[in-house]
Scaffold this motif. Sequence first.
Motif, PDB file in Angstrom:
ATOM      1  N   GLY A 142     -39.843  -3.489   5.015  1.00  9.47           N
ATOM      2  CA  GLY A 142     -38.712  -3.687   4.125  1.00  9.47           C
ATOM      3  C   GLY A 142     -39.090  -4.381   2.837  1.00  9.47           C
ATOM      4  N   ILE A 143     -38.081  -4.569   1.991  1.00 10.21           N
ATOM      5  CA  ILE A 143     -38.220  -5.271   0.716  1.00 10.21           C
ATOM      6  C   ILE A 143     -37.131  -6.311   0.632  1.00 10.21           C
ATOM      7  CG2 ILE A 143     -38.055  -5.048  -1.800  1.00 10.21           C
ATOM      8  CD1 ILE A 143     -39.132  -2.184  -1.506  1.00 10.21           C
ATOM      9  N   ARG A 144     -37.513  -7.511   0.255  1.00 12.92           N
ATOM     10  CA  ARG A 144     -36.512  -8.572   0.047  1.00 12.92           C
ATOM     11  C   ARG A 144     -36.648  -9.137  -1.367  1.00 12.92           C
ATOM     12  NH1 ARG A 144     -40.054 -11.241   3.898  1.00 12.92           N
ATOM     13  NH2 ARG A 144     -38.589 -10.749   5.559  1.00 12.92           N
ATOM     14  N   ILE A 145     -35.503  -9.292  -2.032  1.00 13.35           N
ATOM     15  CA  ILE A 145     -35.480  -9.853  -3.376  1.00 13.35           C
ATOM     16  C   ILE A 145     -35.281 -11.358  -3.276  1.00 13.35           C
ATOM     17  CG2 ILE A 145     -34.257  -9.911  -5.579  1.00 13.35           C
ATOM     18  CD1 ILE A 145     -33.557  -7.009  -5.200  1.00 13.35           C
ATOM     19  N   ARG A 146     -36.018 -12.114  -4.060  1.00 18.32           N
ATOM     20  CA  ARG A 146     -35.923 -13.569  -4.030  1.00 18.32           C
ATOM     21  C   ARG A 146     -34.682 -14.052  -4.783  1.00 18.32           C
ATOM     22  NH1 ARG A 146     -42.049 -15.993  -4.243  1.00 18.32           N
ATOM     23  NH2 ARG A 146     -42.761 -14.913  -2.357  1.00 18.32           N
ATOM     24  N   LYS A 147     -34.355 -15.299  -4.573  1.00 18.08           N
ATOM     25  CA  LYS A 147     -33.121 -15.864  -5.135  1.00 18.08           C
ATOM     26  C   LYS A 147     -33.086 -15.785  -6.651  1.00 18.08           C
ATOM     27  CE  LYS A 147     -32.245 -19.053  -1.311  1.00 18.08           C
ATOM     28  NZ  LYS A 147     -32.081 -20.490  -0.906  1.00 18.08           N
ATOM     29  N   THR A 148     -34.239 -15.865  -7.284  1.00 18.79           N
ATOM     30  CA  THR A 148     -34.289 -15.802  -8.744  1.00 18.79           C
ATOM     31  C   THR A 148     -33.943 -14.406  -9.256  1.00 18.79           C
ATOM     32  OG1 THR A 148     -36.646 -15.240  -8.711  1.00 18.79           O
ATOM     33  CG2 THR A 148     -36.066 -17.585  -8.831  1.00 18.79           C
ATOM     34  N   GLU A 149     -34.032 -13.412  -8.381  1.00 16.23           N
ATOM     35  CA  GLU A 149     -33.762 -12.011  -8.689  1.00 16.23           C
ATOM     36  C   GLU A 149     -34.725 -11.427  -9.716  1.00 16.23           C
ATOM     37  OE1 GLU A 149     -29.678 -11.487  -9.704  1.00 16.23           O
ATOM     38  OE2 GLU A 149     -28.955 -11.907  -7.677  1.00 16.23           O
ATOM     39  N   THR A 150     -35.825 -12.113  -9.961  1.00 17.64           N
ATOM     40  CA  THR A 150     -36.838 -11.593 -10.883  1.00 17.64           C
ATOM     41  C   THR A 150     -38.075 -11.105 -10.133  1.00 17.64           C
ATOM     42  OG1 THR A 150     -37.812 -13.790 -11.190  1.00 17.64           O
ATOM     43  CG2 THR A 150     -36.087 -13.099 -12.751  1.00 17.64           C
ATOM     44  N   SER A 151     -38.226 -11.514  -8.886  1.00 13.00           N
ATOM     45  CA  SER A 151     -39.372 -11.093  -8.082  1.00 13.00           C
ATOM     46  C   SER A 151     -38.902 -10.697  -6.689  1.00 13.00           C
ATOM     47  CB  SER A 151     -40.413 -12.213  -7.987  1.00 13.00           C
ATOM     48  OG  SER A 151     -39.875 -13.345  -7.329  1.00 13.00           O
ATOM     49  N   ALA A 152     -39.772  -9.982  -6.005  1.00 11.29           N
ATOM     50  CA  ALA A 152     -39.418  -9.488  -4.672  1.00 11.29           C
ATOM     51  C   ALA A 152     -40.667  -9.426  -3.813  1.00 11.29           C
ATOM     52  CB  ALA A 152     -38.749  -8.124  -4.769  1.00 11.29           C
ATOM     53  N   GLU A 153     -40.483  -8.990  -2.571  1.00 12.39           N
ATOM     54  CA  GLU A 153     -41.597  -8.945  -1.629  1.00 12.39           C
ATOM     55  C   GLU A 153     -41.479  -7.711  -0.743  1.00 12.39           C
ATOM     56  OE1 GLU A 153     -43.442 -12.347   1.103  1.00 12.39           O
ATOM     57  OE2 GLU A 153     -41.617 -11.499   1.983  1.00 12.39           O
TER      58      GLU A 153
ATOM     59  N   MET B  55     -31.152  -7.950  -1.742  1.00 16.20           N
ATOM     60  CA  MET B  55     -31.323  -6.671  -1.042  1.00 16.20           C
ATOM     61  C   MET B  55     -32.382  -6.821   0.039  1.00 16.20           C
ATOM     62  SD  MET B  55     -32.525  -3.023  -2.620  1.00 16.20           S
ATOM     63  CE  MET B  55     -34.277  -3.089  -2.281  1.00 16.20           C
ATOM     64  N   ASN B  56     -32.114  -6.263   1.174  1.00 20.54           N
ATOM     65  CA  ASN B  56     -33.075  -6.325   2.270  1.00 20.54           C
ATOM     66  C   ASN B  56     -33.114  -4.960   2.937  1.00 20.54           C
ATOM     67  OD1 ASN B  56     -34.783  -6.989   4.318  1.00 20.54           O
ATOM     68  ND2 ASN B  56     -33.427  -8.456   5.291  1.00 20.54           N
TER      69      ASN B  56
ATOM     70  N   TYR C  20     -48.068  -8.410   6.873  1.00 16.28           N
ATOM     71  CA  TYR C  20     -48.441  -7.993   5.521  1.00 16.28           C
ATOM     72  C   TYR C  20     -47.350  -8.437   4.553  1.00 16.28           C
ATOM     73  CZ  TYR C  20     -49.387  -4.970   1.496  1.00 16.28           C
ATOM     74  OH  TYR C  20     -49.648  -4.509   0.226  1.00 16.28           O
ATOM     75  N   ARG C  21     -47.757  -8.950   3.372  1.00 15.30           N
ATOM     76  CA  ARG C  21     -46.811  -9.317   2.318  1.00 15.30           C
ATOM     77  C   ARG C  21     -47.367  -8.930   0.960  1.00 15.30           C
ATOM     78  NH1 ARG C  21     -44.991 -15.503   4.004  1.00 15.30           N
ATOM     79  NH2 ARG C  21     -43.963 -14.975   5.985  1.00 15.30           N
ATOM     80  N   GLU C  22     -46.463  -8.558   0.075  1.00 12.73           N
ATOM     81  CA  GLU C  22     -46.867  -8.163  -1.276  1.00 12.73           C
ATOM     82  C   GLU C  22     -45.788  -8.595  -2.262  1.00 12.73           C
ATOM     83  OE1 GLU C  22     -47.606  -3.972  -3.690  1.00 12.73           O
ATOM     84  OE2 GLU C  22     -47.955  -4.050  -1.516  1.00 12.73           O
ATOM     85  N   HIS C  23     -46.096  -9.584  -3.079  1.00 15.38           N
ATOM     86  CA  HIS C  23     -45.145 -10.090  -4.074  1.00 15.38           C
ATOM     87  C   HIS C  23     -45.256  -9.277  -5.352  1.00 15.38           C
ATOM     88  CE1 HIS C  23     -44.383 -13.440  -1.419  1.00 15.38           C
ATOM     89  NE2 HIS C  23     -45.665 -13.762  -1.421  1.00 15.38           N
ATOM     90  N   PHE C  24     -44.131  -9.034  -6.002  1.00 15.00           N
ATOM     91  CA  PHE C  24     -44.150  -8.229  -7.220  1.00 15.00           C
ATOM     92  C   PHE C  24     -42.906  -8.519  -8.067  1.00 15.00           C
ATOM     93  CE2 PHE C  24     -41.957  -5.845  -3.947  1.00 15.00           C
ATOM     94  CZ  PHE C  24     -40.850  -5.304  -4.589  1.00 15.00           C
ATOM     95  N   SER C  25     -42.975  -8.139  -9.337  1.00 14.31           N
ATOM     96  CA  SER C  25     -41.837  -8.250 -10.233  1.00 14.31           C
ATOM     97  C   SER C  25     -40.838  -7.150  -9.917  1.00 14.31           C
ATOM     98  CB  SER C  25     -42.298  -8.139 -11.691  1.00 14.31           C
ATOM     99  OG  SER C  25     -41.207  -7.924 -12.557  1.00 14.31           O
ATOM    100  N   VAL C  26     -39.550  -7.453 -10.039  1.00 11.20           N
ATOM    101  CA  VAL C  26     -38.525  -6.440  -9.752  1.00 11.20           C
ATOM    102  C   VAL C  26     -38.639  -5.254 -10.717  1.00 11.20           C
ATOM    103  CG1 VAL C  26     -36.881  -8.018  -8.687  1.00 11.20           C
ATOM    104  CG2 VAL C  26     -36.844  -7.688 -11.180  1.00 11.20           C
ATOM    105  N   LYS C  27     -39.354  -5.454 -11.838  1.00  9.34           N
ATOM    106  CA  LYS C  27     -39.566  -4.350 -12.769  1.00  9.34           C
ATOM    107  C   LYS C  27     -40.414  -3.244 -12.130  1.00  9.34           C
ATOM    108  CE  LYS C  27     -39.289  -7.287 -16.897  1.00  9.34           C
ATOM    109  NZ  LYS C  27     -40.016  -7.787 -18.104  1.00  9.34           N
ATOM    110  N   GLN C  28     -41.153  -3.601 -11.077  1.00  6.27           N
ATOM    111  CA  GLN C  28     -41.989  -2.619 -10.382  1.00  6.27           C
ATOM    112  C   GLN C  28     -41.377  -2.223  -9.033  1.00  6.27           C
ATOM    113  OE1 GLN C  28     -45.913  -4.439 -10.223  1.00  6.27           O
ATOM    114  NE2 GLN C  28     -46.462  -3.470 -12.146  1.00  6.27           N
ATOM    115  N   MET C  29     -40.065  -2.354  -8.929  1.00 12.50           N
ATOM    116  CA  MET C  29     -39.376  -2.069  -7.673  1.00 12.50           C
ATOM    117  C   MET C  29     -39.563  -0.608  -7.239  1.00 12.50           C
ATOM    118  SD  MET C  29     -37.516  -3.139  -5.163  1.00 12.50           S
ATOM    119  CE  MET C  29     -36.833  -4.718  -5.699  1.00 12.50           C
ATOM    120  N   GLU C  30     -39.498   0.313  -8.184  1.00  8.80           N
ATOM    121  CA  GLU C  30     -39.586   1.728  -7.818  1.00  8.80           C
ATOM    122  C   GLU C  30     -40.892   2.049  -7.108  1.00  8.80           C
ATOM    123  OE1 GLU C  30     -38.415   5.679 -10.179  1.00  8.80           O
ATOM    124  OE2 GLU C  30     -40.317   4.804 -10.860  1.00  8.80           O
TER     125      GLU C  30
END
Length: 300
Positions: free
Chosen positions: A73-84, A1-2, A48-58
């Motif tokens: 924006g927000i981009r999900i990493r390939k592992t689908e467990t973390s995002a930015e 997702m982007n 600016y960048r902020e890495h986080f777990s997808v569990k905190q997406m909301e």
Amino acid sequence: MNTKIGVVEVKWEELTFFEKSLLLGTLLGDGTIARTKSKSIPKKGLQYREHFSVKQMEYRKWKLKVAPRIFSGIRIRKTETSAELYSEKDELFTWLWEQCYVDRKKHIPIHLLEDCTHPVFLLALYLDDGSLSLTKSSRSKLNQIILTPHIYLYLQAFYPEELEQLSTFIARTFHHQFVLSKRSDGHFYTLRIQKTEEAIRFLNDFEPYAYAIPSMRKKLDWEYRLDLEKTKHPGLSVIVSKAKNDYTDKEIQFIIQAKQNGMTDAKIAETLNRTYWSVVYKWQDIKKNILKEDSLLYTF
């Protein structure tokens, strides 16, 4: 997702108090300003960048929604467990890098704190790097579990001198008293609210945000958290620890009369042999819970 939203180039002084408060609060928390190894700065500025777990997406979607001029924006990493959560490259972040980083290490820009007077500054610090910690003790003979809440801001990456200044700013601006608490990592100190009534008052102040960010309700809504703890201990009475040296009815009536007569909090504290902050917090409690029907008559 982007998720992509257009960002308006803007300088620090052109941001609203809300935008400044959210940006600096989250930058001192989970956010970073990305730089390459090169000494030169890109013409378009830094990012600016902020890495986080997808569990905190909301929570991150909420940041993106309320501050579209800052976050892009927000981009999900390939592992689908973390995002930015990220911004576009902009001269604003180049300027902030110069204010917040020394030898590539993040510091608290004390001179910018006075621009961050919206409560969302403290909210971002808490949701990014804080926790609601519960100390539990039991009275087996009475079938009781006693809960003592503590609020922590895990900011041990900063020097204690910086945390002292941050604590002073928070107390003066938001009327929440944090003290330094020892840790075994970072620079060995973090910030903590240790008194029960102060911790609950902190949560009550920020509880309305639980409706905007439901996934953070456990961290923001004290009554909800208390109910969760009660379900964990069926058959037991779950109670909250009471503060020592509770105010007597006589002291409460004295405070009400003294405030009506224009007496300062410092003078009231001296008269009652209480601390200044204890009187400040007790007066807020009196206005909210005792004088709530006459709130228009007692505004100080």
